[in-house]
Scaffold this motif. Structure first.
Motif, PDB file in Angstrom:
ATOM      1  N   GLU A 148       0.869  -1.172   0.030  1.00  0.00           N
ATOM      2  CA  GLU A 148      -0.149  -0.016  -0.075  1.00  0.00           C
ATOM      3  C   GLU A 148       0.960   1.075   0.029  1.00  0.00           C
ATOM      4  O   GLU A 148       1.812   1.271   0.849  1.00  0.00           O
ATOM      5  N   LEU A 149       0.471   2.021  -0.810  1.00  0.00           N
ATOM      6  CA  LEU A 149       1.286   3.573  -0.802  1.00  0.00           C
ATOM      7  C   LEU A 149       0.576   4.642  -0.106  1.00  0.00           C
ATOM      8  O   LEU A 149      -0.618   4.777  -0.634  1.00  0.00           O
ATOM      9  N   THR A 150       1.376   5.332   0.649  1.00  0.00           N
ATOM     10  CA  THR A 150       0.677   6.430   1.285  1.00  0.00           C
ATOM     11  C   THR A 150       1.092   7.492   0.716  1.00  0.00           C
ATOM     12  O   THR A 150       1.590   7.712  -0.537  1.00  0.00           O
ATOM     13  N   ASP A 151       0.517   8.698   1.088  1.00  0.00           N
ATOM     14  CA  ASP A 151       0.568  10.113   0.569  1.00  0.00           C
ATOM     15  C   ASP A 151       2.184  10.546   1.047  1.00  0.00           C
ATOM     16  O   ASP A 151       2.636   9.880   1.821  1.00  0.00           O
ATOM     17  N   VAL A 152       2.378  11.518   0.443  1.00  0.00           N
ATOM     18  CA  VAL A 152       3.615  12.413   1.355  1.00  0.00           C
ATOM     19  C   VAL A 152       3.446  12.947   2.416  1.00  0.00           C
ATOM     20  O   VAL A 152       2.489  12.990   3.155  1.00  0.00           O
ATOM     21  N   LEU A 153       4.121  13.472   3.195  1.00  0.00           N
ATOM     22  CA  LEU A 153       4.339  13.857   4.370  1.00  0.00           C
ATOM     23  C   LEU A 153       3.589  15.077   4.709  1.00  0.00           C
ATOM     24  O   LEU A 153       3.399  15.290   5.756  1.00  0.00           O
ATOM     25  N   GLY A 154       3.578  16.039   3.830  1.00  0.00           N
ATOM     26  CA  GLY A 154       3.076  17.330   3.883  1.00  0.00           C
ATOM     27  C   GLY A 154       2.034  17.610   3.105  1.00  0.00           C
ATOM     28  O   GLY A 154       1.408  16.827   2.171  1.00  0.00           O
TER      29      GLY A 154
END
Length: 305
Positions: A148-154
């Motif tokens: 599963e790929l998450t979003d970026v940090l900001g």
């Protein structure tokens, strides 16, 4: 000494310590669930010893926040020798999970067959970059699409905090407004530099507003990878009355091409702070993305990221 009816009178009796209640109660420790997917930190850019050290420090911070966390590092431009590629790391993680299951079955343990993603992939990116995200997604597919790929940090307030710290370390901002500490070289206008196109600039602008509130100076985002963007924003800030500018990279570091920041600072005619690097909040945000993907609540009593 004690008697058949209890402790001898006059001697202290050890009683169990009552559980602390209320807002200051010590939070219950949270650990990674058994069989949880591995956290795979995806590092963009050309790998190097310095970048590997940065990534390892970020992973170390995440592990310290969640005991039992299994984590690995995959390089988007790795060589599968010293720097393993993301696809290779994901394939290894999937194979390891299957191997552990087979060993457990052979040992006679009653265990459920592996289900769900074998890994949660967290990009080491402060803001969006469609080109890099596309490559990360392709690497996940090449490895069997078992992650599963998450979003970026900001954007996030902790990134604004990190930017403030980096500016203060460079002598370009006061460390703490509340102390009214003056810095002779403090900037009265900040260019928040990012890469990734217009979407990245817009996202950086959100964190920029948080940074502006911390510093009480105007902050405007610009693209390092767009010709004329840095110079245009510098001119706009000077036209609004800013006399001493500073360039703050809204970047962690690996995604920044060598020499690009120096060229931009020269173009804007100002000094620049260092990228965010392995600022402690980066590791916490990486873990936050992982925990959100798994639906794990933050530690009770601790502020949610």
């Amino acid at each position: 000494m004690s008697s058949p009816t209890g402790p001898t009178p006059g001697l202290p009796v050890r009683m169990p310590r009552p559980r602390q209640s209320g807002r200051h109660r010590r939070p219950e420790p949270v650990a990674a669930p058994e069989g949880a997917p591995a956290l795979v930190l995806t590092v963009p850019g050309v790998p190097s010893a310095a970048i590997r050290s940065l990534a390892e420090e970020v992973v170390s911070i995440a592990r310290s926040e969640l005991p039992g966390l299994e984590a690995a590092i995959g390089y988007l431009d790795g060589d599968d020798a010293e720097y393993p590629t993301l696809t290779t790391v994901l394939s290894r993680v999937t194979a390891l999970r299957a191997e552990r299951y087979e060993i457990a079955v052979a040992a006679g343990r009653e265990v459920a067959a592996p289900a769900g993603p074998a890994a949660v992939v967290v990009p080491l990116l402060a803001g969006p970059d469609s080109g890099l995200t596309r490559r990360i997604r392709q690497a996940v597919m090449d490895a069997g699409n078992n992650a599963e790929l998450t979003d970026v940090l900001g954007p996030h307030p902790l990134l604004a905090e990190g930017l403030h710290v980096r500016l203060s370390e460079a002598g370009l901002a006061r460390a703490d407004r509340a102390r009214l500490f003056t810095v002779a070289t403090a900037a009265d206008g900040i260019i928040l530099a990012t890469v990734g196109g217009e979407e990245a600039v817009q996202t950086a602008g959100i964190t920029g507003m948080l940074l502006a509130a911390r510093l009480a100076v105007p902050v405007m985002a610009a693209a390092l990878d767009q010709d004329g963007s840095i110079a245009a924003v510098a001119e706009q800030l000077r036209g609004a009355g800013a006399e001493q500018l500073a360039l703050a990279p809204y970047l962690i570091g690996p995604e920044l091409a060598e020499g690009l920041l120096e060229v931009a600072a020269k173009e804007a005619g100002c000094a620049a702070s260092e990228p965010l690097g392995a600022y402690p909040a980066i590791g916490k945000l990486v873990l936050s993305q992982y925990m959100s993907a798994l639906g794990i609540a933050p530690q009770q009593g601790a502020p949610a990221l």
